[in-house]
Enzyme design. Sequence first.
Site, short mmCIF file in Angstrom:
data_model
loop_
_atom_site.label_atom_id
_atom_site.label_comp_id
_atom_site.label_asym_id
_atom_site.label_seq_id
_atom_site.Cartn_x
_atom_site.Cartn_y
_atom_site.Cartn_z
N TYR A 181 13.17 18.00 5.35
CA TYR A 181 13.93 18.41 4.16
C TYR A 181 15.28 17.69 4.12
O TYR A 181 15.69 17.16 3.08
CB TYR A 181 14.14 19.92 4.18
CG TYR A 181 14.96 20.44 3.02
CD1 TYR A 181 14.43 20.49 1.73
CD2 TYR A 181 16.28 20.87 3.20
CE1 TYR A 181 15.18 20.96 0.65
CE2 TYR A 181 17.03 21.34 2.13
CZ TYR A 181 16.48 21.39 0.86
OH TYR A 181 17.24 21.85 -0.19
N LYS A 185 16.82 15.14 1.23
CA LYS A 185 18.05 15.40 0.49
C LYS A 185 19.12 14.34 0.77
O LYS A 185 19.95 14.05 -0.09
CB LYS A 185 18.56 16.80 0.81
CG LYS A 185 17.74 17.89 0.14
CD LYS A 185 17.76 17.72 -1.38
CE LYS A 185 17.06 18.80 -2.14
NZ LYS A 185 17.18 18.66 -3.60
N THR A 218 17.82 31.73 -4.73
CA THR A 218 16.68 31.23 -5.50
C THR A 218 15.42 31.48 -4.68
O THR A 218 15.47 32.05 -3.59
CB THR A 218 16.82 29.71 -5.75
OG1 THR A 218 16.65 29.00 -4.52
CG2 THR A 218 18.20 29.37 -6.34
#
Length: 311
Positions: A181, A185, A218
């Site tokens: 990840y 990013k 989220t």
Amino acid sequence: MMAENMKRDWTALDIPSQKGVSVVITGTGGIGYETALEMTRAGAEVIMAGRNKDKGEEAIKKINKLIPAGNIRFEKLDLADLESVTAFGERMRAQRKSLDILINNAAIMNPPQRRVTKDGFELQMGTNYLGHFALTGQLLSLLLKANKPRVVTLSSIAHRSGVIHFDDLQSEHQYKPMAAYAQSKLACLMFSLELQRRSDAAGWGICSMAAHPGISRTELIPNGSGKNSPAGIVRRVFGPILFQPAAHGAWPSLYAATAKEATKGTYYGPSRMNEMRGYPTVAKIAPQATDVKGASKLWEESERLTQVKFV
């Protein structure tokens, strides 16, 4: 670090009128939803793009209920499938003469087991970065026909620990969810900076910026790691305390996309608690993200992998 001309307590209420402005936003939930909501409220023509038609249309219904006069629609786009990205680009070019803003927002985070996209890329690298790289390339001709086009690409605090493994870009030899990840990013941030360099060199006139939402409430963690994963449990138990509302997490993206003071080649994020929450400000860029040679190499490799060239 606060830019001298930045309002210190900027919120969505400070968005100038976006009437006459067109924007494509990837992602139908979380930050993507909040971004689409505020852009619609400001009067923009909003195209919300995502892979799940039902989820996307439900988001559109919610926004239309809140803003009956809004101009927003859903378009199918699966960033984990380059055929879908190409088809989306073809539809946009057939339907439109120009595009003012592209917000590369959608992401997947920390699936516990290595998974791949339809094209064989590691899922996080493929979705978060390579899909958006290809999408930007597909929409480049429309952006170039706009007046002062902007491209906003979402990175993350996680980029600070990221390393671009050119010898194992797809995590085939070793897969660690968070490392993959962070790499994706970091790639997003390097892409944003490199896009600005290439725009300046070629005279494209694009204002490329990056943003990150801090730590926001989220479904990114539950959808990736899982609700019962350690990260999912932290999100559930401590979310109201540690995680800022998704609406606030969208502020840096919205600032980059709309503020007259937003500056090309800049990275925006929350201002407080080591950039975890707060009003938008200029965010810290990890040293590895400023590697110009590495960014150029990553760009060339991305063109090879996606078969999309920025011309």
